[in-house]
Design an enzyme around this catalytic site. Structure first.
Site, mmCIF file in Angstrom:
data_model
loop_
_atom_site.group_PDB
_atom_site.id
_atom_site.type_symbol
_atom_site.label_atom_id
_atom_site.label_comp_id
_atom_site.label_asym_id
_atom_site.label_seq_id
_atom_site.Cartn_x
_atom_site.Cartn_y
_atom_site.Cartn_z
ATOM 1 N N ARG A 150 6.672 25.461 -10.631
ATOM 2 C CA ARG A 150 5.519 25.186 -9.779
ATOM 3 C C ARG A 150 4.509 26.330 -9.874
ATOM 4 N NH1 ARG A 150 10.300 24.250 -6.924
ATOM 5 N NH2 ARG A 150 10.662 22.055 -6.337
ATOM 6 N N LYS A 174 11.980 26.587 -3.971
ATOM 7 C CA LYS A 174 11.954 25.980 -2.648
ATOM 8 C C LYS A 174 13.130 26.469 -1.814
ATOM 9 C CE LYS A 174 11.231 21.313 -0.823
ATOM 10 N NZ LYS A 174 11.176 19.884 -1.203
ATOM 11 N N HIS A 246 -0.833 20.590 -11.215
ATOM 12 C CA HIS A 246 0.568 20.175 -11.085
ATOM 13 C C HIS A 246 0.977 19.213 -12.196
ATOM 14 C CE1 HIS A 246 4.119 20.465 -8.596
ATOM 15 N NE2 HIS A 246 4.300 19.169 -8.641
ATOM 16 N N ARG A 249 3.551 20.422 -14.718
ATOM 17 C CA ARG A 249 4.964 20.255 -14.344
ATOM 18 C C ARG A 249 5.424 18.838 -14.668
ATOM 19 N NH1 ARG A 249 9.050 22.307 -10.919
ATOM 20 N NH2 ARG A 249 9.832 20.896 -9.312
ATOM 21 N N HIS A 272 14.938 20.740 -8.453
ATOM 22 C CA HIS A 272 15.026 19.669 -7.463
ATOM 23 C C HIS A 272 16.389 19.706 -6.780
ATOM 24 C CE1 HIS A 272 11.754 16.997 -9.514
ATOM 25 N NE2 HIS A 272 11.240 17.875 -8.679
ATOM 26 N N TYR A 281 10.535 10.405 -12.846
ATOM 27 C CA TYR A 281 10.045 10.566 -14.214
ATOM 28 C C TYR A 281 10.629 9.535 -15.168
ATOM 29 C CZ TYR A 281 8.196 14.914 -12.436
ATOM 30 O OH TYR A 281 7.509 15.840 -11.697
#
Length: 300
Positions: A150, A174, A246, A249, A272, A281
């Site tokens: 990110r 994250k 973004h 990514r 993730h 995706y």
């Protein structure tokens, strides 16, 4: 259990003061958030940060089963997307789980990505000369596309995070979760060319820190600064459609899957927590396969 607290109140204040929403509209947003909080508590989800794309799909299914009108569902999604956009702005979360849900039809909205011709145009911009900031932008583009991290994670890279012997970067993602992400020879060469120029720039302005990416004064490049640099690269590349940083990514993930990478590996590389966030995706790659078939097969 999630209870109404500071985050919600800040959001409602934001609706009143910055968005100038009417009392009725703000009340509708509050009710929508209250209903969503009820759903999360039933699912034993204790924080807004834990919500994934799959949780959103389950919630949409519940709304459908309750026979809400399409207009009502669209409003609820709009309310919750706005709330999560606010959380994103406040750096409470790194991704908005409502991003890929459309307003009107509640259909999956596929992530946009760069086509190969567009990526070539972007790279041409950062390889046009060897000025210090061009070298910096080269690192920026090679690292973002080469690792799929990110923009906020890229801003946090420190020199000690680079392990050149293994061609890997320590990423703080994250929820402050750490992961190692490999990078390729293009990114390695870009970093090697850039570091001496970075040192010269920082020496000129008498700066001392470990941030990999710096601005023209030698200070650490912020997330906002990275977005600005990417916007300039995109503008110089003369790309015509509406795009955002973004998408690098998204392109990273899509290219990996299109070239045979397995889903679990891509999930780990992207950081993730849930596989459902990565599964979006697969829809993109199916669209890619279909468009390729339609374009090249004589009987399509």
């Amino acid at each position: 259990m999630i209870q109404e607290g500071k985050l919600e109140q800040q959001f409602f204040d934001y609706l009143h003061s910055e968005r100038n929403y009417s009392v009725n509209t703000s009340t509708a947003y509050e009710n929508d958030l209250l209903d969503f909080r009820r759903f999360l508590n039933e699912q034993a989800i204790t924080t807004y940060q834990q919500v994934t794309f799959l949780d959103v799909r389950i919630y949409l299914t519940e709304l459908k089963q309750k026979s809400f009108s399409r207009t009502t569902v669209a409003r609820k999604i709009s309310s919750l997307r706005s709330f999560y956009t606010f959380l994103l702005r406040e750096n409470v979360i790194n991704e908005n789980p409502f991003t890929y849900v459309s307003h009107a039809k509640n259909q999956l909205r596929l992530p946009k990505f760069f086509y190969s011709e567009e990526m070539e145009a972007l790279f041409q911009v950062v390889y046009e000369d060897n000025e210090t900031l061009t070298l910096r932008d080269r690192v920026l583009l090679e690292v973002l596309y080469g690792t799929g991290i990110r923009v906020s994670e890229c801003a946090g890279i420190l020199l000690p995070d680079l392990d050149t012997s293994y061609q890997a970067i320590l990423i703080r993602g994250k929820g402050n979760k750490e992961r190692y992400v490999p990078f390729g020879v293009y990114a390695e060469d870009a970093i090697t060319d850039y570091l001496p120029e970075r040192a010269n720039l920082m020496s000129r302005y008498k700066k001392s820190h470990d941030a990999l990416l710096v601005n023209h004064y030698g200070d650490p490049l912020t997330t906002r600064g990275i977005r600005y640099c990417l916007s300039k690269i995109i503008s110089k590349a003369s790309l015509t459609r509406k795009i955002h940083p973004h998408m690098l990514r998204h392109t990273f993930a899509t290219d990996l899957l299109n070239n045979g990478a397995d889903m679990r590996t891509v999930q780990e590389l992207l950081g993730h927590a849930s596989l459902s966030s990565t599964q979006i995706y697969t829809h993109v790659t199916k669209e890619h396969l279909k468009s390729t078939y339609m374009k090249h097969h004589p009987r399509a």
